[in-house]
Design a protein around this motif. Structure first.
Motif, short mmCIF file in Angstrom:
data_model
loop_
_atom_site.label_atom_id
_atom_site.label_comp_id
_atom_site.label_asym_id
_atom_site.label_seq_id
_atom_site.Cartn_x
_atom_site.Cartn_y
_atom_site.Cartn_z
N ASN A 125 0.80 -1.22 0.00
CA ASN A 125 0.00 0.00 0.00
C ASN A 125 0.84 1.28 0.00
N ALA A 126 2.12 1.16 0.24
CA ALA A 126 3.00 2.32 0.28
C ALA A 126 3.44 2.70 -1.12
N GLU A 127 3.79 3.97 -1.29
CA GLU A 127 4.29 4.49 -2.56
C GLU A 127 5.69 5.04 -2.34
N PHE A 128 6.57 4.82 -3.30
CA PHE A 128 7.91 5.39 -3.25
C PHE A 128 7.79 6.91 -3.34
N GLU A 129 8.46 7.61 -2.43
CA GLU A 129 8.35 9.06 -2.35
C GLU A 129 9.24 9.80 -3.33
N GLY A 130 10.27 9.15 -3.85
CA GLY A 130 11.16 9.82 -4.80
C GLY A 130 11.94 10.95 -4.12
N GLY A 131 12.23 12.01 -4.87
CA GLY A 131 12.94 13.16 -4.32
C GLY A 131 14.29 12.78 -3.72
N ARG A 132 14.53 13.25 -2.49
CA ARG A 132 15.81 12.95 -1.84
C ARG A 132 16.03 11.45 -1.68
N HIS A 133 14.94 10.71 -1.58
CA HIS A 133 15.05 9.26 -1.45
C HIS A 133 15.52 8.62 -2.76
N LYS A 134 15.09 9.18 -3.88
CA LYS A 134 15.56 8.67 -5.17
C LYS A 134 17.07 8.87 -5.29
N GLU A 135 17.56 10.00 -4.83
CA GLU A 135 19.01 10.24 -4.87
C GLU A 135 19.75 9.15 -4.09
N ARG A 136 19.21 8.74 -2.97
CA ARG A 136 19.85 7.72 -2.15
C ARG A 136 19.74 6.34 -2.78
N VAL A 137 18.60 6.05 -3.38
CA VAL A 137 18.45 4.78 -4.09
C VAL A 137 19.42 4.74 -5.27
N ASP A 138 19.58 5.88 -5.93
CA ASP A 138 20.56 5.96 -7.03
C ASP A 138 21.98 5.68 -6.52
N MET A 139 22.28 6.12 -5.31
CA MET A 139 23.59 5.85 -4.73
C MET A 139 23.76 4.34 -4.47
N ILE A 140 22.71 3.70 -4.02
CA ILE A 140 22.76 2.25 -3.81
C ILE A 140 23.02 1.55 -5.14
N THR A 141 22.36 2.01 -6.20
CA THR A 141 22.57 1.43 -7.53
C THR A 141 24.01 1.66 -7.99
N GLU A 142 24.53 2.84 -7.75
CA GLU A 142 25.92 3.14 -8.10
C GLU A 142 26.88 2.22 -7.34
N LEU A 143 26.64 2.04 -6.08
CA LEU A 143 27.46 1.15 -5.26
C LEU A 143 27.41 -0.28 -5.80
N GLU A 144 26.22 -0.70 -6.18
CA GLU A 144 26.04 -2.04 -6.75
C GLU A 144 26.84 -2.20 -8.05
N ARG A 145 26.80 -1.18 -8.89
CA ARG A 145 27.50 -1.25 -10.19
C ARG A 145 29.01 -1.13 -10.07
N ASN A 146 29.47 -0.21 -9.20
CA ASN A 146 30.90 0.13 -9.16
C ASN A 146 31.65 -0.42 -7.95
N GLY A 147 30.91 -0.92 -6.97
CA GLY A 147 31.56 -1.42 -5.76
C GLY A 147 32.10 -0.32 -4.87
N ARG A 148 31.73 0.93 -5.16
CA ARG A 148 32.20 2.06 -4.35
C ARG A 148 31.30 3.26 -4.59
N LEU A 149 31.44 4.25 -3.72
CA LEU A 149 30.76 5.54 -3.85
C LEU A 149 31.79 6.65 -3.77
N GLU A 150 31.56 7.70 -4.49
CA GLU A 150 32.43 8.87 -4.39
C GLU A 150 32.10 9.63 -3.11
N GLU A 151 33.12 10.00 -2.35
CA GLU A 151 32.93 10.68 -1.08
C GLU A 151 32.31 12.06 -1.24
N ASN A 152 32.49 12.70 -2.37
CA ASN A 152 31.97 14.06 -2.55
C ASN A 152 30.45 14.10 -2.65
N ARG A 153 29.78 12.97 -2.48
CA ARG A 153 28.33 12.93 -2.54
C ARG A 153 27.69 13.28 -1.21
N LEU A 154 28.54 13.50 -0.21
CA LEU A 154 27.98 13.83 1.11
C LEU A 154 27.33 15.14 1.04
#
Length: 154
Positions: A125-154
């Motif tokens: 029944n819940a809906e994905f809120e997007g926005g700032r949460h999408k940015e974080r989900v995108d970071m998870i996807t980046e981590l999955e693809r590259n095995g790392r995250l750039e620190e400047n994303r803080l």
């Protein structure tokens, strides 16, 4: 909506009850778990659920083992999957709203059937809120693809 559901031997009865519950709501259910009480490895069940979701064979998935932990760990190894082990409705709702989780996992030895239904309902029944949460989900996807995250994303 189509949901894929999978389980190990410890979650046979729970899977059957949740599948019937979903069908009663008019949801199509694809079973990729075991229908036997014989020993069946939870990594295999988690993989089949996750693979089906990742390949577009279902809108989302439910994976059930004894605790929900092992099956979620296995499911999360499939690219594109955001699986979570859950034992109460609030976290289930938030997993969808904030993380756009696509595979719900729980333990047949941890939650009873009625609580499992409430967990499923909160998530569906819940809906994905997007926005700032999408940015974080995108970071998870980046981590999955590259095995790392750039620190400047803080």
């Amino acid at each position: 909506m189509k949901i894929v559901i999978g389980n190990d031997h410890a979650a046979l009865e729970m899977k059957r009850e949740i599948a019937e519950y979903l069908k009663g709501k008019g949801i199509e259910v694809l079973n990729v778990g075991t229908d036997s009480p014989e020993r069946y490895p939870y990594p295999l069940a988690g993989y089949h659920v996750a693979k089906t979701v990742a390949e577009g064979g279902a809108d989302c998935g439910i994976a059930i083992c004894g605790t929900g932990i092992g099956i979620s760990l296995a499911a999360n190894k499939v690219p594109g999957i955001r699986a979570f082990a859950c034992s109460e409705p609030y976290s289930s709702e938030m997993a969808k709203r904030h993380n756009n989780a696509n595979v719900l996992c729980f333990g047949a030895r941890v939650v009873g059937t009625e609580l499992a239904k409430r967990i499923v309902d909160a998530w569906l029944n819940a809906e994905f809120e997007g926005g700032r949460h999408k940015e974080r989900v995108d970071m998870i996807t980046e981590l999955e693809r590259n095995g790392r995250l750039e620190e400047n994303r803080l």
